[in-house]
Design a protein around this motif. Structure first.
Motif, PDB file in Angstrom:
ATOM      1  N   ARG A  91       2.017  -1.244 -10.624  1.00  0.00           N
ATOM      2  CA  ARG A  91       3.288  -0.883  -9.978  1.00  0.00           C
ATOM      3  C   ARG A  91       3.514  -1.683  -8.691  1.00  0.00           C
ATOM      4  O   ARG A  91       4.636  -2.054  -8.369  1.00  0.00           O
ATOM      5  CB  ARG A  91       3.314   0.614  -9.686  1.00  0.00           C
ATOM      6  N   VAL A  92       2.428  -1.909  -7.955  1.00  0.00           N
ATOM      7  CA  VAL A  92       2.534  -2.750  -6.754  1.00  0.00           C
ATOM      8  C   VAL A  92       3.065  -4.135  -7.144  1.00  0.00           C
ATOM      9  O   VAL A  92       3.983  -4.681  -6.512  1.00  0.00           O
ATOM     10  CB  VAL A  92       1.168  -2.877  -6.047  1.00  0.00           C
ATOM     11  N   ALA A  93       2.473  -4.689  -8.211  1.00  0.00           N
ATOM     12  CA  ALA A  93       2.872  -6.039  -8.646  1.00  0.00           C
ATOM     13  C   ALA A  93       4.303  -6.060  -9.168  1.00  0.00           C
ATOM     14  O   ALA A  93       5.046  -7.033  -8.964  1.00  0.00           O
ATOM     15  CB  ALA A  93       1.896  -6.531  -9.721  1.00  0.00           C
ATOM     16  N   ALA A  94       4.703  -4.979  -9.844  1.00  0.00           N
ATOM     17  CA  ALA A  94       6.005  -4.986 -10.522  1.00  0.00           C
ATOM     18  C   ALA A  94       7.190  -4.791  -9.589  1.00  0.00           C
ATOM     19  O   ALA A  94       8.317  -5.181  -9.899  1.00  0.00           O
ATOM     20  CB  ALA A  94       6.022  -3.890 -11.599  1.00  0.00           C
ATOM     21  N   THR A  95       6.979  -4.151  -8.445  1.00  0.00           N
ATOM     22  CA  THR A  95       8.111  -3.695  -7.644  1.00  0.00           C
ATOM     23  C   THR A  95       8.384  -4.514  -6.388  1.00  0.00           C
ATOM     24  O   THR A  95       9.361  -4.234  -5.672  1.00  0.00           O
ATOM     25  CB  THR A  95       7.908  -2.229  -7.230  1.00  0.00           C
ATOM     26  N   GLY A  96       7.540  -5.494  -6.083  1.00  0.00           N
ATOM     27  CA  GLY A  96       7.696  -6.237  -4.834  1.00  0.00           C
ATOM     28  C   GLY A  96       9.071  -6.881  -4.690  1.00  0.00           C
ATOM     29  O   GLY A  96       9.690  -6.804  -3.626  1.00  0.00           O
ATOM     30  N   ASP A  97       9.556  -7.499  -5.745  1.00  0.00           N
ATOM     31  CA  ASP A  97      10.875  -8.134  -5.644  1.00  0.00           C
ATOM     32  C   ASP A  97      11.995  -7.107  -5.701  1.00  0.00           C
ATOM     33  O   ASP A  97      12.986  -7.211  -4.974  1.00  0.00           O
ATOM     34  CB  ASP A  97      11.059  -9.140  -6.805  1.00  0.00           C
ATOM     35  N   ALA A  98      11.832  -6.124  -6.560  1.00  0.00           N
ATOM     36  CA  ALA A  98      12.906  -5.155  -6.784  1.00  0.00           C
ATOM     37  C   ALA A  98      13.146  -4.259  -5.570  1.00  0.00           C
ATOM     38  O   ALA A  98      14.282  -3.949  -5.221  1.00  0.00           O
ATOM     39  CB  ALA A  98      12.588  -4.297  -8.010  1.00  0.00           C
ATOM     40  N   ASP A  99      12.089  -3.846  -4.929  1.00  0.00           N
ATOM     41  CA  ASP A  99      12.251  -2.917  -3.807  1.00  0.00           C
ATOM     42  C   ASP A  99      11.000  -2.867  -2.942  1.00  0.00           C
ATOM     43  O   ASP A  99      10.075  -2.083  -3.207  1.00  0.00           O
ATOM     44  CB  ASP A  99      12.562  -1.500  -4.331  1.00  0.00           C
ATOM     45  N   PRO A 100      10.952  -3.666  -1.894  1.00  0.00           N
ATOM     46  CA  PRO A 100       9.749  -3.684  -1.052  1.00  0.00           C
ATOM     47  C   PRO A 100       9.455  -2.331  -0.399  1.00  0.00           C
ATOM     48  O   PRO A 100       8.323  -2.077  -0.011  1.00  0.00           O
ATOM     49  CB  PRO A 100      10.058  -4.755   0.004  1.00  0.00           C
ATOM     50  N   VAL A 101      10.459  -1.467  -0.293  1.00  0.00           N
ATOM     51  CA  VAL A 101      10.213  -0.143   0.302  1.00  0.00           C
ATOM     52  C   VAL A 101       9.345   0.695  -0.630  1.00  0.00           C
ATOM     53  O   VAL A 101       8.361   1.306  -0.205  1.00  0.00           O
ATOM     54  CB  VAL A 101      11.546   0.571   0.600  1.00  0.00           C
ATOM     55  N   SER A 102       9.692   0.720  -1.917  1.00  0.00           N
ATOM     56  CA  SER A 102       8.862   1.456  -2.880  1.00  0.00           C
ATOM     57  C   SER A 102       7.497   0.792  -3.031  1.00  0.00           C
ATOM     58  O   SER A 102       6.475   1.478  -3.150  1.00  0.00           O
ATOM     59  CB  SER A 102       9.563   1.527  -4.240  1.00  0.00           C
ATOM     60  N   GLN A 103       7.475  -0.544  -3.029  1.00  0.00           N
ATOM     61  CA  GLN A 103       6.189  -1.225  -3.144  1.00  0.00           C
ATOM     62  C   GLN A 103       5.246  -0.798  -2.022  1.00  0.00           C
ATOM     63  O   GLN A 103       4.058  -0.578  -2.241  1.00  0.00           O
ATOM     64  CB  GLN A 103       6.394  -2.743  -3.090  1.00  0.00           C
ATOM     65  N   ASP A 104       5.782  -0.689  -0.819  1.00  0.00           N
ATOM     66  CA  ASP A 104       4.959  -0.299   0.321  1.00  0.00           C
ATOM     67  C   ASP A 104       4.360   1.092   0.111  1.00  0.00           C
ATOM     68  O   ASP A 104       3.225   1.347   0.526  1.00  0.00           O
ATOM     69  CB  ASP A 104       5.812  -0.316   1.595  1.00  0.00           C
ATOM     70  N   ILE A 105       5.111   1.973  -0.536  1.00  0.00           N
ATOM     71  CA  ILE A 105       4.584   3.307  -0.854  1.00  0.00           C
ATOM     72  C   ILE A 105       3.451   3.203  -1.859  1.00  0.00           C
ATOM     73  O   ILE A 105       2.396   3.831  -1.699  1.00  0.00           O
ATOM     74  CB  ILE A 105       5.734   4.205  -1.376  1.00  0.00           C
ATOM     75  N   PHE A 106       3.608   2.393  -2.890  1.00  0.00           N
ATOM     76  CA  PHE A 106       2.535   2.218  -3.875  1.00  0.00           C
ATOM     77  C   PHE A 106       1.287   1.611  -3.230  1.00  0.00           C
ATOM     78  O   PHE A 106       0.162   1.961  -3.585  1.00  0.00           O
ATOM     79  CB  PHE A 106       3.005   1.334  -5.044  1.00  0.00           C
ATOM     80  N   ILE A 107       1.487   0.685  -2.304  1.00  0.00           N
ATOM     81  CA  ILE A 107       0.346   0.081  -1.605  1.00  0.00           C
ATOM     82  C   ILE A 107      -0.443   1.137  -0.840  1.00  0.00           C
ATOM     83  O   ILE A 107      -1.671   1.190  -0.886  1.00  0.00           O
ATOM     84  CB  ILE A 107       0.834  -1.048  -0.668  1.00  0.00           C
ATOM     85  N   GLY A 108       0.272   1.985  -0.137  1.00  0.00           N
ATOM     86  CA  GLY A 108      -0.398   3.046   0.622  1.00  0.00           C
ATOM     87  C   GLY A 108      -1.141   4.014  -0.281  1.00  0.00           C
ATOM     88  O   GLY A 108      -2.254   4.446   0.036  1.00  0.00           O
ATOM     89  N   ILE A 109      -0.550   4.364  -1.413  1.00  0.00           N
ATOM     90  CA  ILE A 109      -1.214   5.260  -2.363  1.00  0.00           C
ATOM     91  C   ILE A 109      -2.478   4.617  -2.909  1.00  0.00           C
ATOM     92  O   ILE A 109      -3.538   5.244  -2.997  1.00  0.00           O
ATOM     93  CB  ILE A 109      -0.252   5.610  -3.526  1.00  0.00           C
ATOM     94  N   THR A 110      -2.380   3.344  -3.266  1.00  0.00           N
ATOM     95  CA  THR A 110      -3.539   2.638  -3.811  1.00  0.00           C
ATOM     96  C   THR A 110      -4.690   2.618  -2.805  1.00  0.00           C
ATOM     97  O   THR A 110      -5.859   2.820  -3.179  1.00  0.00           O
ATOM     98  CB  THR A 110      -3.141   1.196  -4.190  1.00  0.00           C
ATOM     99  N   ALA A 111      -4.381   2.382  -1.554  1.00  0.00           N
ATOM    100  CA  ALA A 111      -5.425   2.378  -0.532  1.00  0.00           C
ATOM    101  C   ALA A 111      -6.170   3.709  -0.508  1.00  0.00           C
ATOM    102  O   ALA A 111      -7.404   3.752  -0.467  1.00  0.00           O
ATOM    103  CB  ALA A 111      -4.810   2.084   0.843  1.00  0.00           C
TER     104      ALA A 111
END
Lengths: 156, 156, 156, 156, 156, 156, 156, 156, 156, 156, 156, 156
Positions: free
Chosen positions: A122-142
């Motif tokens: 999900r981190v990989a898939a969403t970076g272009d589409a919506d960096p705001v959601s990507q940032d949430i996935f990054i935090g969850i993954t951590a």
């Protein structure tokens, strides 16, 4: 019923809302699985694993709320109902009944591992589409990878 | 695997553990349903209902933990997995997608009503078998009926 | 106006709501009486009695809220208005003006004693009709009897 | 029994203690009326009004304690008994039974309005006799007028 | 050294700063006297009086800080040194050595009474010159008269 | 739209609402000016002034909320919009860019001094019209004059 | 009046109570001196010194209470009255009026230095007579020497 | 000395006070036994068992206070002296000296099991005589059985 | 079983562990005696003595934990079992049944006095052997002598 | 005056500081607009919207501080003065006077929408120039879009 | 640069400052070693040891601050730089990489043992020179020996 | 010993773990350097700089824990031992002994500047390999650059 105007293009919205819905289901199931083992674990490490699992529950509950509300904020109603979770979760079904502490730790290593793999996609898939959601996935993954380390360290 | 020595006779243990397992499933589903509506409610009462639903979630989560751990304490491993909840819950499935605030309140009136009816049956069924578990069901019923009043008052 | 659907039969609802309404009036009056003495007590034990009375006020206020909301939850609107309290309370009227600390303690022994007697009758009356309400009366009685002991011990 | 030596002249003490006794009765009744409506309100705004009323109760209870203890400090025993409140309150009797949220807000607008009018008279009456008590009435008026605005805004 | 530009005229500044300096000395001495009795009181009411005196100390310390900083804010350096307090306080010297609880209460009634009389004079003197300082004196008087009532009630 | 019924006469309402609106603008601007300097101050006293300014911001924000809600409570809608603040504030415009700590302190001495002068006029103007609002202005003045002293002391 | 039976011999009691009485006077005066400078300090370091002085006040007040109650516990009534403090303190009188920050720091270096010298003598004097009291003096000395370092560092 | 008037008949009072006195002794001994093992446990699970035992101590201390004060409230003076505890406790004496963690867990399983058996007898014995006391025993049993489960799970 | 390597010589370890074991027994018994009187005290000072005794319980429980863990840290398993406490305590057995407040205070004066005498002997005995343990005994003595003063002051 | 050495190249610094300055103005204005409506909203949803707006104020104030201090950290002095805000804000001017709750919600939907559009442009513009600032804009956008959803849901 | 005037003679200062500098280095290294193992421990006791080590870190950080500031207070600048710690620590270097839980516990037993031996030498060395510093070393030793016991108990 | 299964490819793991290990060393050294200056700073700004440095210590300690545990979570054991820190830190060695406040601020500007440069390189290096770790470096950089600004502002 049209409720919330999405800040994203249709394509981006589709990509991101699929990722959010998938994460929601995984995280709710993670909270249920962690509670299930929290109640059924036995063995000399009972107390340690019992307490540790409630920290996983806290993480999973907090992040499931965040991703569901993020979906709403993007104009897509989230689905966190029991049947949806049972059908779509990325976590393998855990067995019923008492579970030895060693097996409990293995079960969490597996469950966290499965969720992490999908979350990194999900981190990989969403970076272009919506960096705001990507940032949430990054935090969850951590957070999930930190829990994952601890359970792996425990069975090392 | 025999883990915990039950303080009850076999018959009493059967009666009580059935009641506890049923309550566990109802309460987990109540927490999931309340969260589902918490995320999907829309309409002028959005904020009020959104906040009120998180109080139902808190009640449901706290009591589901209590009944699951009570089952363990009586020697019976509890089952709170997603598929079990989806299959055994006493709450009707709520629809997916956005839900108007008036409908949201109706949905909670119905969900709480269904759980209360079953919980009162558990109060009646367990008094002789185990007054300790009965006391837990009584406390849960009190909390659920308070929430039930509030949602009914809201749609009056 | 029909607002809340009672979980009880008509007969049970009548028994329980009478008990709850009676308890509400007693507890509100107890809070007013305790405050009245809190402000008017004099004598060497002033500070001790003054502080002790605020703990009675806290108990009475908390439980009056619980029984009133329990009545609402059973579909019966509670009545806690000043005139109702003045007319229906089980506590004898306390005299106006300054009150010596010894008399203050006696007044509380009497007031608590009167409320306890009626509350124990409510425990006996409601067990069959509604064990949930009975459990509330039991908890209230425990708190009142603890206060009662302390004031009796003080004048021993 | 002479207990507390008043710092005021006899005339000033009479003026101020009448004002304090009046305020005490009004504020206790305001707390009872607000609780009565808190328990009996129904309608779509139930939760909002229910919570708002407990803030009025807090204000009324805090200030009733202040004015009663101020009377004691001036050598005049306060009277906050139920019958006194029922007989002397400046607030009209509220009806019994369930009350629609719109009516509940109207009832509070009226109750607060009645108390404010009398409280402003006390501010005017006590400035010369005792600026310390006047300052207390000023602070109470500020709080009541803030609540009054909010209920008026709600029915605008 | 000219430090702070006074918002008051010279005459008003003189009136107000005299009142503030006088209040500072009285309040510091009240805190020292209350501590002295706090340490030396004996008798059956020891604990009650011992604790009550620390509440007087808190009041006196808080208000002494307020009046000293108010003087600074008006451009007049305050003087709260031991010798100044010993020379200018309005409180009679308390005896050294153990003090019976009854005498302790009397001593506080006297000390508070002396400070209150002077504080009320300050309220009267400063209204025209500086309503901001007057408001501070009014608040201090309210607190002192509450303590005064309690000690009088205790020896009634 | 008529919303809130004023407890004041028309003339009194006009006097008081002008004072409240003026105070609102001054206090909002004070909060913006203090933040502006908080971010731009440089020099050896950077940290001390930086922290001190946030205390001014807290004071200004708290009191601006109080005076705006007081205006509403008197039936007069307050205006705290950016353009209104920019046009009507009693504080001189501060320069943009970095500001030396000595200049920062001077800027605050000036800003606070300007607001205090106008606030004292409001105290004088509103005593007859509405002692409740006057009491609010008195409390604000006390806080501002305390800050004013501290900044003056710092550049002495 | 004989109140408390000393756990010490007469000679030891004399040694220790002299030390405690001396420490009490020094610490009360330290609290008054620190407050005096707290109110009167001016200069660029105003805020830093102003806050630092309140930490000295806290230290002095806490320890003065400890040594006074220690004297009582040893059967010797402590004397902390203003005149006693003015006459017996080991701290030189500080000047009245505004004090520059550099001078304020010097004044504290001197005051703390004077008290530390006497406190170290008390440590030396009481070790044999009463190690319990000695331990209290050791703890006080540690705190005072920490403050002493900070003020010295500030003027270095 | 007659102190507290019992709300129970003589026969009921006898039944209930025997149960309360028995519970008091068991709970005090449980707190002492849990502390004894808390200090003496050794082995790889030291930290886990050490912390877990303090939770048993908290439970035992809280409930022992409740049952002792309940006895007083019923007019029967409780006896919690060391010799009484040593003579009457239902818990077998634990050995002195270091104890391996596995044995420590076994010791707690046994101690909790013994107290639970007696506590359930008290629940059964007191329902008719005093539902208020019975409710207290029910709550204690719930807590003890939860601890019992955890220690059993740990040695499974 | 050899568990902890002592940092002391054999002789020193013997001296210190005897002192610690003696202190443990005294402090546990002090906590039981204070609770016994806390529950059984009657008379006009009931509330004051009741509360004061819980502060003794807190002191005794905290320090008993410290000395027991100190023994473990020196390699000597502590013994705090009921029978050991009953047999070895330095406190005389208190009578059963209700106790008048005056007698309650006397009982505490005696109990604290007995423990203090033995604790001072431990201070004297352990200085050379282990200054770390001695420092713990000094701290305990300070706390006990403070309680001792207060109870003596109360019966003066 | 050169104060802070930027970690960025000149071009990157220009891009990022423009974005930060723009965000600062938008966020300050958002806080003022939200407060303006907080004070002026009327209608049945008054209380709900009134409280919700203060959460927007908190978000806007917190983030405005972050972006201003981020500008300073990059060596560019931020400008948050009233006139700058009035001139440069991306939010349309809201009308003065009372505002119906429905209109209030619309106003916030519009204000948040305007700020979000500009904030997403800042996310896009700064990724290459400074990922640290971009991360701040991403976090702000997440919070604003959550508020935006809630207000949209409320008028759905 | 001469900064702080030592309260000790030159010889005493030399003795004490050597002890403080040595303790500083040992305690900083203890905090680094405990963190190192906290991150690298693996095995079934992972969680228990991981948490326990952070308590050692807290102890070591708190005491290192105390001894460093004590050195400053005695006029001797402390040295806690990484190279100094690496060169002078009394703790043997721990291996890099993952460490089994059993080995982790051994490593802490050794590290704490080494520091305790040196700390007891400091207690012995400084009693005459400076009882204030000695008292600090005594307190540190008590804490370290408690940790030492726990790790030894864990590998028993 | 293989402990944790990395979610990264070997190449990515190498890149990221080098960055994390470097950050760990820099942050530990930053915490030691900030403490060193915290203890040794002298001059008129002593208190301000002393307090400010503890905020740097908090930042450095928190982030060092995060990066070390992140390395473990990626399967690479972190190394935070004193010798490693001394050898690999990017911060120049600070001088021993007292340091003037101006020099202290310069030292922190330099130390923070050195760490920031390296941390920005880590942000650039890890974006492709692991956005989760990159996000951690971005957050650390934001905090360090804020501290950097403040120290630069202080010497401007």
């Amino acid at each position: 019923m049209h409720v919330v105007k999405s800040p994203l293009s249709n394509a981006a919205q589709k990509t991101v809302s699929d990722a959010l819905q998938g994460a929601l289901v995984d995280l709710i199931d993670l909270s249920l699985v962690a509670k299930q083992v929290h109640w059924n674990v036995v063995g000399p490490r009972f107390r340690s694993v019992h307490l540790q699992l409630d920290e996983v529950v806290d993480t999973a509950r907090t992040h499931s709320d965040t991703v569901a509300e993020r979906a709403s904020a993007l104009g897509v109603p989230p689905d966190g109902r029991a049947a949806t979770v049972a059908a779509k979760s990325g976590i393998s079904v855990v067995s019923e009944g008492w579970v030895k502490d060693t097996d409990a730790v293995e079960a969490l290593v597996a469950a966290l591992g499965a969720v992490i793999t999908r979350m990194r996609e999900r981190v990989a898939a969403t970076g272009d589409a919506d960096p705001v959601s990507q940032d949430i996935f990054i935090g969850i993954t951590a957070d999930l990878e930190k829990h994952h380390w601890m359970f792996q360290a425990e069975n090392a």
